[in-house]
Scaffold this motif. Sequence first.
Motif, short mmCIF file in Angstrom:
data_model
loop_
_atom_site.label_atom_id
_atom_site.label_comp_id
_atom_site.label_asym_id
_atom_site.label_seq_id
_atom_site.Cartn_x
_atom_site.Cartn_y
_atom_site.Cartn_z
N ARG A 154 2.39 68.42 99.58
CA ARG A 154 1.05 67.89 99.71
C ARG A 154 0.89 66.67 98.80
O ARG A 154 1.56 66.54 97.78
CB ARG A 154 -0.01 68.94 99.35
N THR A 155 -0.01 65.79 99.20
CA THR A 155 -0.25 64.56 98.46
C THR A 155 -1.05 64.85 97.20
O THR A 155 -2.01 65.63 97.21
CB THR A 155 -1.01 63.55 99.33
N THR A 156 -0.67 64.22 96.10
CA THR A 156 -1.37 64.36 94.83
C THR A 156 -1.89 63.00 94.39
O THR A 156 -1.35 61.95 94.76
CB THR A 156 -0.45 64.93 93.75
N LEU A 157 -2.93 63.02 93.57
CA LEU A 157 -3.50 61.77 93.06
C LEU A 157 -2.64 61.18 91.96
O LEU A 157 -2.41 59.97 91.92
CB LEU A 157 -4.91 62.01 92.55
N VAL A 158 -2.16 62.00 91.05
CA VAL A 158 -1.32 61.54 89.93
C VAL A 158 -0.13 62.47 89.82
O VAL A 158 -0.21 63.65 90.16
CB VAL A 158 -2.11 61.50 88.60
N THR A 162 3.33 58.62 85.86
CA THR A 162 2.36 58.18 84.84
C THR A 162 2.33 56.66 84.68
O THR A 162 2.08 56.17 83.59
CB THR A 162 2.65 58.84 83.48
N TRP A 163 2.58 55.93 85.75
CA TRP A 163 2.57 54.46 85.61
C TRP A 163 1.15 53.91 85.73
O TRP A 163 0.85 52.83 85.21
CB TRP A 163 3.45 53.85 86.70
N ASN A 164 0.27 54.63 86.40
CA ASN A 164 -1.10 54.16 86.60
C ASN A 164 -2.01 54.90 85.64
O ASN A 164 -2.53 55.98 85.95
CB ASN A 164 -1.53 54.38 88.05
N ALA A 169 -6.79 58.40 84.06
CA ALA A 169 -8.06 58.47 83.34
C ALA A 169 -9.20 58.89 84.26
O ALA A 169 -10.11 59.61 83.85
CB ALA A 169 -8.36 57.12 82.70
N LEU A 170 -9.14 58.47 85.53
CA LEU A 170 -10.18 58.85 86.48
C LEU A 170 -10.12 60.35 86.78
O LEU A 170 -11.16 61.01 86.89
CB LEU A 170 -10.03 58.04 87.77
#
Length: 367
Positions: A154-158, A162-164, A169-170
Motif C-alpha cells: 500500500r502507498t504511504t505518505l512518508v 526521509t528525504w522530504n 513534518a506535515l
Amino acid sequence: MVRLMLTFTPIVCCLGAIAISQTLTQNFSPEETKVKHSDKPKTRQKGVNRDKKEDTPQEEEDTQDDYLNSGTKNFVVMAIALTLMLFTVHCTWVTSNAYSSPSIVLATQGADGSRMILDDFREAYFWLSQNTAEDATVMSWWDYGYQIAGMGNRTTLVDNNTWNNSHIALVGMAMSSPEERAYKIMRELGVNYVLAIFGGFIGYSGDDINKFLWMVRIAQGEHPSVIKESEYFTPSGEFRVDKEGSPTLLNCLMYKMCYYRFGEIQFDPRTPSGYDRTRNVEIGNKDISFKYLEEAYTTEHWLVRIYKVKDLSNRIENEGAKLHFRDKKTKYTPPIKSSSRKRGSVQDKLKVTKGRSLKQTGAKVRQ
C-alpha cells in the motif's frame, strides 16, 4: 543506530583490511630475507683451516634474535586468524538476531521461561493487503514506510528515505494535532487509513508514544506557529501520559489512537484499568471517542492499530430537523378510501351559501 552502522560498514571494512594487510606483510613474508651483520670483508687468518667454520658470539646472538622474531611473528599471525574467525561467528549471530527480523517478528519469554513469538506486524500488514483498496493511502510515522509498502503493498505518505523533511513534518503535525485539525490535513493528503504502533499492552518500548516528541519537534521546525513543544509538557517540564499530563497531549490524535478503548482493560486486580505497562502509569484520558475516524483493525496484542478515515458527509447536519422513520417490525396498513375521498375530488372545498337579494331585505341601494 542500525542505519549508521550499515552506512559506515564499508568504510570500516576497508580500513580493517588495510590494517590486517600491513600487519601480515610485516610479520609474514613468503621470501626470507638474510640479515647482513657486517659489510666488512672477512680476512684470512694463519693457522685456521678453511673448511672449518666457527660461530662467533655475534653470529650466535643474531641467530637467537631471528628465532625469537620468528616465534613472535607466528603468534601475531595466529592471533589475527583467531580474531577473524571469532568476528565471523559474531557477525553471523548479530545478523540472525538483530538485523534479520528486528521489528517484524518480536520474540519474548513468558513467565515460565517459554519463548513467545509476537507476529502483530506481519498480521497487520497482511490485513492491509487483503482488506483495503489497492489505491488506498496509509499514513504512519516514517519508521514503518518500507514495511507497509513491501509487505502490505500500500502507498504511504512518508517512508525510511526521509528525504522530504517538510512532508514528514506535515505528518508529525497531523499526529500531534487535535482530531478536527488532523482530519483537514488527512483530507488534503488523500489519506484513507492511519496506522499507529502501541506498546502499552505488552510493554513494548519502541512504540509511537515514546517517539511522539520527535514528531512534535520535527513538526515545530516547519510549523512553529501551530505546533509548540512546550505545550506537550507539564508545567514542571515532564512528559506524562497520566492524569497529570498536558491537556494538549491527552487530546491529540496520536494519544487517542493509541489509548482508544484501552481504559476498559484491566490486566491485574492490583492495577487500575487502563494501566500502561510500558510507562507504568494509569492513562489520564479514558473517555476517548472519534468523530472523523473509526477503528478498522487491532492486532492480537494491540501492537498495531489501524483506523479508517471517514468520508465527508453529503449533506449538512441539522440538529433541529428530525426525520421519523417507520419501524420495520410494525405492519403497514393502507388507509381505507371513503366515498368522500374519491380520486379526483377536492378536499375541504369551499361551501357557497346563497343569500337574499337587496329587494327582499328592503335595503336601499346607493346610487
